[in-house]
Every structure is written in structure tokens, then in C-alpha cells.
Design a protein around this motif. Structure first.
Motif, PDB file in Angstrom:
ATOM      1  N   CYS A 128      49.564 100.322  20.657  1.00  0.00           N
ATOM      2  CA  CYS A 128      48.905  99.844  19.444  1.00  0.00           C
ATOM      3  C   CYS A 128      48.462 101.036  18.593  1.00  0.00           C
ATOM      4  CB  CYS A 128      47.698  98.985  19.821  1.00  0.00           C
ATOM      5  SG  CYS A 128      46.761  98.422  18.389  1.00  0.00           S
ATOM      6  N   CYS A 131      44.258 100.506  18.488  1.00  0.00           N
ATOM      7  CA  CYS A 131      43.369 100.657  19.654  1.00  0.00           C
ATOM      8  C   CYS A 131      44.015 101.428  20.796  1.00  0.00           C
ATOM      9  CB  CYS A 131      42.884  99.294  20.144  1.00  0.00           C
ATOM     10  SG  CYS A 131      44.127  98.327  21.031  1.00  0.00           S
ATOM     11  N   CYS A 148      49.579  93.789  18.450  1.00  0.00           N
ATOM     12  CA  CYS A 148      48.732  93.987  19.638  1.00  0.00           C
ATOM     13  C   CYS A 148      48.027  92.692  20.043  1.00  0.00           C
ATOM     14  CB  CYS A 148      47.697  95.069  19.329  1.00  0.00           C
ATOM     15  SG  CYS A 148      46.481  95.331  20.623  1.00  0.00           S
ATOM     16  N   CYS A 151      43.947  93.410  19.559  1.00  0.00           N
ATOM     17  CA  CYS A 151      43.273  93.587  18.265  1.00  0.00           C
ATOM     18  C   CYS A 151      44.138  93.199  17.069  1.00  0.00           C
ATOM     19  CB  CYS A 151      42.807  95.040  18.133  1.00  0.00           C
ATOM     20  SG  CYS A 151      44.127  96.186  17.702  1.00  0.00           S
ATOM     21  N   GLY A 153      46.599  94.773  15.899  1.00  0.00           N
ATOM     22  CA  GLY A 153      47.167  95.954  15.234  1.00  0.00           C
ATOM     23  C   GLY A 153      48.683  96.040  15.425  1.00  0.00           C
TER      24      GLY A 153
HETATM   25 ZN    ZN Z   1      45.247  97.004  19.519  1.00  0.00          ZN
END
Ligand code: ZN
Ligand code: NAD
Length: 244
Positions: A128, A131, A148, A151, A153
Motif C-alpha cells: 500500500c 500505509c 488496500c 485503508c 490506498g
Molecule cells: Zn493501506
């Protein structure tokens, strides 16, 4: 000549408990994985150096992911070859054996190498960009763009791109092995991508006997104790057989 050279390396390995092997794209060539520095490495007329960069991913993640999706699809059905298997064999015969690979195809692991140090990461793991969490993923085709699970992402291939640095802890472990190595074997790498291109020189300075195995001569051939010209899938099994 090749046979005598193989015998020399086999003898050196047999008398040395600490051996390091560095592999590059050449060892996977006989499995059908395209190397970068040949026309078979091209995709839609893009060169790898134009796509395997953080700048390319920032500018056009869809394009970069389409290229990785193509490479993952190409590599997924491929099998390790006799060269990969010979290194598994060698690992069983040597007390302290470290395999360092620049390859991102995962074939050393599929072959059964215990703990290859994948200094450039692997295309079968995603990371990611927000994160940094990583995820194993072998989906082909992959859903573009992958996101992700934690999160949301954007996920990128967990590989080291041109212009990026290698993980420092991993790198210092590798340098430690190189400095302690008694024998180092460098297989199927053009020796132009740093820092891996300097590994042979580090081992040599530390006192190791360094041999190179490549289909053709490389810019580094003259720096080492021995340069064997041949195919990894043919020379490595012969070498492993001769190490008692
Ligand atoms: Zn993430
Ligand atoms: P490279 O493509 O620059 O060089 C490959 C080398 O292997 C050449 O010197 C060639 O002469 C030699 N070779 C080709 N076929 C061989 C065979 N059958 N036996 C022995 N030698 C053979 O590859 P590199 O030096 O590894 O550097 C390229 C970078 O690109 C690396 O960082 C690597 O991460 C990445 N890459 C990885 C893969 C993969 O995962 N399989 C494939 C292409 C590129």
C-alpha cells in the motif's frame, strides 16, 4: 575449458562452508521469463526502464499496472528450470549457503530454495502506498487498480523500481554475508544494476573466490577469478553434481 572451470568452482565450493550465490534474470531465461535487456523484454514498445519507476506509477498507475498484469500472466504458468533446481541441490550440500536474487519472479521459492533474499522484492506481493501494509496476491488478471484492504490506498507491486533504494536492513545482512563469503557465484546478471553489480567486488575484497556464469561475457567478467560462459540450466546441474 568449461568442464575444467566447473571442476575448479566445484572444488572451491566443496572446501568452503560459506557460499553466496547471486542470480539475475538470466537464470530464469530458460524458464521462459524475458530478460530486460533484449527485445523479448519489450511490452507495447515500452522499455522496462520507462515503466518500472515511481515517476511512471505516479503519472499513470493504470499503465504500469497493465504492464505488471501482463508480466504476472506471462510468468504465472512458468516452471523453475534445471538451474533453479541445481541451486536447491547445492544449498543442501553447503553448510552456510546464501542465495541472493535480483529476480522478482518468485521461481527460486517455487523450486524449493529455503530462504532466497529477494533484494528487488517480488511481483507476487503488493504494497500500500499509504500505509505500507503488504499483501500476497497471485491473481491474474488483477483488478486494476488494486486497493488496500485496510485503508483503501492504492496498492503497488512490492518491488524495487529504478531510482528507489533497497531495504537497508536486508542490504546490510547481504553485505555481511558477502564479506564473510569464501566462494561467490554470480549467475545470469548483466552486472549493470546497482547495488547488486558491486556485490561480486565486495566479496572479492573480503577474500572470496568469485566466479561468474553467464551466456556471454559481461563488463565485469575480467574482475573475477573465473568467468564461465554457458547456460545456467546446463552448467549449474553439472556443478551441483560435482560438489560432494
Ligand atoms: Zn493501506
Ligand atoms: P539483465 O536482463 O540485465 O541481464 C541478464 C543476463 O543474463 C545477461 O547478462 C545475459 O547474458 C544473461 N543470460 C541470459 N540467458 C542466460 C542463461 N540461460 N544462462 C546464463 N546467463 C544468461 O538482468 P539483471 O542483470 O538481472 O538485471 C535486470 C533487473 O531487472 C534486475 O534488477 C531484475 O530485478 C529485473 N528483472 C527481473 C526478471 C525476473 O524476475 N526474472 C526479469 C527481467 C528483469
Amino acid at each position: 575449458m568449461t568442464s575444467r572451470a566447473i571442476e575448479l568452482v566445484a572444488k572451491a565450493i566443496a572446501g568452503s562452508p560459506k557460499v553466496v550465490v547471486l542470480t539475475g534474470a538470466g537464470i530464469s531465461q530458460e524458464s521462459g521469463v524475458p530478460t530486460f535487456r533484449g527485445n523479448d523484454g519489450l511490452w507495447k514498445n515500452f522499455r522496462a526502464e520507462e515503466l518500472a519507476t515511481p515517476q511512471a506509477f505516479e503519472k499513470d498507475p493504470v499503465l504500469v499496472w497493465k504492464w505488471y498484469d501482463w508480466r504476472r500472466g506471462l510468468i504465472k504458468p512458468l516452471k523453475p528450470n534445471a538451474g533453479h533446481r541445481a541451486l536447491v541441490d547445492l544449498e543442501r550440500k553447503v553448510e552456510d549457503f546464501t542465495l541472493v536474487t535480483q529476480n522478482v519472479d518468485g521461481l527460486h521459492k517455487v523450486a524449493g530454495s529455503r530462504n532466497p533474499v529477494e533484494i528487488h522484492g517480488t511481483i507476487w506481493r503488493l504494497r500500500c502506498v499509504e500505509c505500507s501494509q503488504t499483501f500476497e496476491n497471485r491473481d491474474v488478471p488483477i483488478k486494476i487498480l488494486p486497493k488496500c484492504e485496510s485503508c483503501g490506498g492504492l496498492l503497488r507491486p512490492d518491488v524495487v523500481w529504478f531510482g528507489e533504494s533497497l531495504d537497508e536492513r536486508m542490504l546490510s545482512k547481504v553485505y555481511g554475508c558477502l564479506q564473510r563469503a569464501q566462494v561467490m557465484l554470480i549467475v545470469g546478471t548483466s552486472g549493470v544494476v546497482q547495488p547488486a553489480a558491486s556485490f561480486g567486488i565486495v566479496a572479492k575484497r573480503g577474500g572470496a573466490f568469485v566466479a561468474e556464469l553467464n551466456r556471454s561475457r559481461t563488463p565485469q567478467s575480467s574482475l573475477f577469478d573465473l568467468s564461465i560462459q554457458g547456460k545456467a540450466g546446463e552448467v549449474l546441474p553439472e556443478l551441483a553434481r560435482r560438489v560432494k
